[in-house]
Design a protein around this motif. Structure first.
Motif, PDB file in Angstrom:
ATOM      1  N   ALA A   1     -39.639   7.054 -35.438  1.00  0.00           N
ATOM      2  CA  ALA A   1     -40.566   7.691 -36.379  1.00  0.00           C
ATOM      3  C   ALA A   1     -42.019   7.342 -36.065  1.00  0.00           C
ATOM      4  N   THR A   2     -42.258   6.189 -35.461  1.00  0.00           N
ATOM      5  CA  THR A   2     -43.623   5.755 -35.146  1.00  0.00           C
ATOM      6  C   THR A   2     -44.328   6.739 -34.216  1.00  0.00           C
ATOM      7  N   TYR A   3     -43.569   7.423 -33.361  1.00  0.00           N
ATOM      8  CA  TYR A   3     -44.149   8.287 -32.322  1.00  0.00           C
ATOM      9  C   TYR A   3     -43.855   9.764 -32.562  1.00  0.00           C
ATOM     10  N   ALA A   4     -43.241  10.076 -33.686  1.00  0.00           N
ATOM     11  CA  ALA A   4     -42.772  11.436 -33.943  1.00  0.00           C
ATOM     12  C   ALA A   4     -43.928  12.408 -34.150  1.00  0.00           C
ATOM     13  N   PRO A   5     -43.772  13.671 -33.738  1.00  0.00           N
ATOM     14  CA  PRO A   5     -44.829  14.671 -33.988  1.00  0.00           C
ATOM     15  C   PRO A   5     -45.159  14.833 -35.467  1.00  0.00           C
ATOM     16  N   THR A   6     -44.208  14.551 -36.351  1.00  0.00           N
ATOM     17  CA  THR A   6     -44.405  14.753 -37.785  1.00  0.00           C
ATOM     18  C   THR A   6     -45.451  13.803 -38.368  1.00  0.00           C
ATOM     19  N   ARG A   7     -45.843  12.762 -37.648  1.00  0.00           N
ATOM     20  CA  ARG A   7     -46.840  11.831 -38.218  1.00  0.00           C
ATOM     21  C   ARG A   7     -48.188  12.497 -38.402  1.00  0.00           C
ATOM     22  N   PHE A   8     -48.420  13.615 -37.736  1.00  0.00           N
ATOM     23  CA  PHE A   8     -49.685  14.336 -37.875  1.00  0.00           C
ATOM     24  C   PHE A   8     -49.615  15.378 -38.990  1.00  0.00           C
TER      25      PHE A   8
ATOM     26  N   ARG B   1     -30.754  25.302 -24.110  1.00  0.00           N
ATOM     27  CA  ARG B   1     -30.719  24.866 -25.512  1.00  0.00           C
ATOM     28  C   ARG B   1     -31.779  23.809 -25.785  1.00  0.00           C
ATOM     29  N   ASP B   2     -32.039  22.978 -24.798  1.00  0.00           N
ATOM     30  CA  ASP B   2     -33.002  21.891 -24.971  1.00  0.00           C
ATOM     31  C   ASP B   2     -34.131  22.039 -23.967  1.00  0.00           C
ATOM     32  N   VAL B   3     -35.363  22.016 -24.484  1.00  0.00           N
ATOM     33  CA  VAL B   3     -36.568  22.120 -23.660  1.00  0.00           C
ATOM     34  C   VAL B   3     -37.502  20.983 -24.047  1.00  0.00           C
ATOM     35  N   VAL B   4     -38.018  20.278 -23.034  1.00  0.00           N
ATOM     36  CA  VAL B   4     -38.966  19.184 -23.259  1.00  0.00           C
ATOM     37  C   VAL B   4     -40.343  19.632 -22.791  1.00  0.00           C
ATOM     38  N   VAL B   5     -41.329  19.555 -23.668  1.00  0.00           N
ATOM     39  CA  VAL B   5     -42.715  19.827 -23.301  1.00  0.00           C
ATOM     40  C   VAL B   5     -43.371  18.502 -22.940  1.00  0.00           C
ATOM     41  N   ALA B   6     -43.677  18.346 -21.648  1.00  0.00           N
ATOM     42  CA  ALA B   6     -44.320  17.130 -21.139  1.00  0.00           C
ATOM     43  C   ALA B   6     -45.447  17.540 -20.206  1.00  0.00           C
ATOM     44  N   CYS B   7     -46.315  18.397 -20.720  1.00  0.00           N
ATOM     45  CA  CYS B   7     -47.359  19.021 -19.891  1.00  0.00           C
ATOM     46  C   CYS B   7     -48.711  18.350 -20.036  1.00  0.00           C
ATOM     47  N   GLY B   8     -48.746  17.138 -20.547  1.00  0.00           N
ATOM     48  CA  GLY B   8     -50.011  16.431 -20.658  1.00  0.00           C
ATOM     49  C   GLY B   8     -51.010  17.185 -21.507  1.00  0.00           C
TER      50      GLY B   8
ATOM     51  N   VAL C   1     -43.689  11.661 -29.143  1.00  0.00           N
ATOM     52  CA  VAL C   1     -42.347  11.621 -28.570  1.00  0.00           C
ATOM     53  C   VAL C   1     -41.345  11.961 -29.673  1.00  0.00           C
ATOM     54  N   GLY C   2     -40.606  13.047 -29.505  1.00  0.00           N
ATOM     55  CA  GLY C   2     -39.596  13.388 -30.500  1.00  0.00           C
ATOM     56  C   GLY C   2     -39.372  14.880 -30.614  1.00  0.00           C
ATOM     57  N   GLY C   3     -38.503  15.243 -31.535  1.00  0.00           N
ATOM     58  CA  GLY C   3     -38.176  16.636 -31.779  1.00  0.00           C
ATOM     59  C   GLY C   3     -39.124  17.272 -32.781  1.00  0.00           C
ATOM     60  N   VAL C   4     -39.108  18.599 -32.803  1.00  0.00           N
ATOM     61  CA  VAL C   4     -39.976  19.363 -33.688  1.00  0.00           C
ATOM     62  C   VAL C   4     -39.146  19.880 -34.853  1.00  0.00           C
ATOM     63  N   PRO C   5     -39.512  19.545 -36.093  1.00  0.00           N
ATOM     64  CA  PRO C   5     -38.759  20.039 -37.249  1.00  0.00           C
ATOM     65  C   PRO C   5     -38.698  21.561 -37.270  1.00  0.00           C
ATOM     66  N   ASN C   6     -37.565  22.079 -37.637  1.00  0.00           N
ATOM     67  CA  ASN C   6     -37.324  23.524 -37.754  1.00  0.00           C
ATOM     68  C   ASN C   6     -37.419  24.253 -36.417  1.00  0.00           C
TER      69      ASN C   6
ATOM     70  N   LEU D   1     -36.343  21.831 -29.303  1.00  0.00           N
ATOM     71  CA  LEU D   1     -37.698  21.687 -28.764  1.00  0.00           C
ATOM     72  C   LEU D   1     -38.127  20.230 -28.903  1.00  0.00           C
ATOM     73  N   TRP D   2     -38.433  19.598 -27.771  1.00  0.00           N
ATOM     74  CA  TRP D   2     -38.737  18.178 -27.725  1.00  0.00           C
ATOM     75  C   TRP D   2     -40.085  17.961 -27.060  1.00  0.00           C
ATOM     76  N   LEU D   3     -40.800  16.914 -27.489  1.00  0.00           N
ATOM     77  CA  LEU D   3     -42.150  16.664 -26.991  1.00  0.00           C
ATOM     78  C   LEU D   3     -42.254  15.255 -26.400  1.00  0.00           C
ATOM     79  N   CYS D   4     -43.030  15.157 -25.311  1.00  0.00           N
ATOM     80  CA  CYS D   4     -43.304  13.842 -24.712  1.00  0.00           C
ATOM     81  C   CYS D   4     -44.631  13.926 -23.965  1.00  0.00           C
ATOM     82  N   PHE D   5     -45.707  13.568 -24.636  1.00  0.00           N
ATOM     83  CA  PHE D   5     -47.035  13.597 -24.022  1.00  0.00           C
ATOM     84  C   PHE D   5     -47.992  12.781 -24.889  1.00  0.00           C
ATOM     85  N   GLY D   6     -49.230  12.649 -24.424  1.00  0.00           N
ATOM     86  CA  GLY D   6     -50.249  11.964 -25.215  1.00  0.00           C
ATOM     87  C   GLY D   6     -50.368  10.481 -24.952  1.00  0.00           C
ATOM     88  N   HIS D   7     -50.051  10.030 -23.727  1.00  0.00           N
ATOM     89  CA  HIS D   7     -50.100   8.602 -23.418  1.00  0.00           C
ATOM     90  C   HIS D   7     -51.496   8.103 -23.067  1.00  0.00           C
TER      91      HIS D   7
END
Length: 411
Positions: free
Chosen positions: A404-411, A244-251, A360-365, A369-375
């Motif tokens: 919200a500061t790190y959310a994918p939606t900021r782009f 149900r939950d997948v985290v994309v942390a593939c750099g 860092v955060g979830g993807v709307p719709n 699906l969760w994201l953690c990369f871009g450091h």
């Protein structure tokens, strides 16, 4: 596997998410084609810098762009053949360097980085923490006194954040580095920063913690993410996994999985290099970064690591070993006593966003699906707090900072 969170990526970001999820009671499985740690999590400079907050883009950098294009061995280089592909990212990066925007970003970076050491202790436990991490401070060096609006902002925010920073005299610098060249005339001691004596070792220890607590690792290459109702099918080189939950942390490779889902995060590879030298050639009182030369020197268990430089040539760009030679050249300019032959050299790719903040955060719709990369260059600092933040989001807990500061939606 419905109650297990699948974490795609076994670098420091994926490991931090996985361990943070375990600490709040979730089961985890990590999928990565390489043993942990791989990539930049293995070869970085080892700096853990809670007091770092300045974004990569700063005022005046547009004037520097022609020089970067002309000098393939400079601290920051752009492959001329890659310029047009990278241009949209660079335009956003330069836009983030406006003075007002830079100040706002600094607050977001500081909020994430400030608890880095506390989060490393939480993930590792006290014994492993003290084995691999040294809270001795970090020095910033330069051949000249910094100037300009960006440095003024840095000084002002250093005071506002209450950071313990001292300006070093030339005599102070010589006490820390008795064999340093006369060219170095400026230094800052950041007492709140730290370093690891083995980036590979500390990440491997974190991976071992995850396995000891019931986590699993799958040595497979992820080919595609396929939505299946309220679950995700992870298609790999050798199998299928569902959760149900997948985290994309593939750099830097994260977008390869996201683009088929109509997601396109502005992410670029900043290739870095390191050279390992014997540890007994010069006395290095504290790890340091020389800003003008774009390198850092860190004493480690395996030797003295000379790391740094930034190269934009894309995920598939061919490494240029001359950049590692150039980093070694600068190290020897600073310390003429570094005459020994290199023990090894390395190159890896840092995942960078235009605003220096990670994603860092979830993807709307896209539930689950969760994201953690871009450091970028701050993976060892920002990944453990990011792991905690994402674990709080996945388990629907109050977050310790504004997500919200790190959310994918900021782009």
């Amino acid at each position: 596997m419905d109650d297990t969170v699948l974490v795609l990526g076994g670098g420091v970001a994926g490991l931090s998410v996985a361990r943070s999820l375990q600490l709040v009671g979730r089961r985890v499985a990590i999928i990565d084609p390489l043993p942990s740690p791989g990539g930049a999590s293995f070869g970085n400079g080892g700096f853990i810098s809670p007091d770092s907050f300045m974004p990569g883009a700063q005022p005046g950098m547009l004037r520097s762009l022609p020089g970067w294009l002309r000098d393939p061995l400079g601290p920051l280089a752009i492959d001329p053949g890659y310029v047009w592909r990278a241009l949209p990212w660079f335009m956003r990066w330069l836009k983030e360097g406006r003075l007002d925007r830079m100040t706002r970003l600094a607050h977001g970076i500081h909020a994430l980085h400030a608890p880095a050491l506390r989060e490393w202790r939480r993930l590792l436990g006290p014994d492993l923490y003290h084995r691999y991490i040294r809270e001795e401070g970090e020095v910033i060096l330069g051949d000249t006194q910094p100037a300009g609006s960006a440095f003024e902002v840095e000084q002002r925010l250093t005071a506002r954040f209450g950071l313990d920073v001292d300006i070093l005299s030339r005599a102070d610098i010589e006490r820390l580095y008795p064999e340093i060249s006369d060219c170095v005339r400026f230094g800052l001691l950041k007492r709140g920063n730290a370093h690891t004596v083995s980036p590979g070792g500390v990440n491997a220890a974190l991976a071992e913690n995850i396995v000891a607590e019931g986590g699993s690792f799958h040595r497979e290459r992820v080919l595609k993410l396929i939505p299946e109702g309220d679950r995700w099918l992870v298609l790999t080189s050798t199998g299928n996994h569902r959760a149900r939950d997948v985290v994309v942390a593939c750099g830097v490779w994260s977008n390869q999985l996201l683009k088929p889902l109509a997601l396109d995060i502005p992410l670029e590879s900043q290739r870095g290099y390191h050279v390992m030298l014997p540890n007994d050639q010069v006395e290095i009182g504290l790890p340091f970064i020389h800003r003008g030369r774009g390198i850092g020197l860190t004493p480690m268990l395996e030797g003295l690591r000379v790391a740094g430089t930034v190269e934009f040539s894309g995920v598939d760009g061919v490494p240029n070993e001359k950049r590692a030679d150039q980093a070694l050249y600068h190290a020897r300019q600073l310390f003429p006593g570094l005459t020994g032959k290199p023990l090894s050299l390395w190159t890896g790719q840092r995942p960078a966003t235009p605003d220096t903040l990670p994603v860092v955060g979830g993807v709307p719709n896209r539930p689950g699906l969760w994201l953690c990369f871009g450091h970028g260059a701050y993976g060892m600092t920002g990944a453990p707090p990011s792991g905690r933040l994402l674990a709080e989001l996945i388990t629907n807990q109050p977050t310790f900072i504004d997500a919200a500061t790190y959310a994918p939606t900021r782009f």
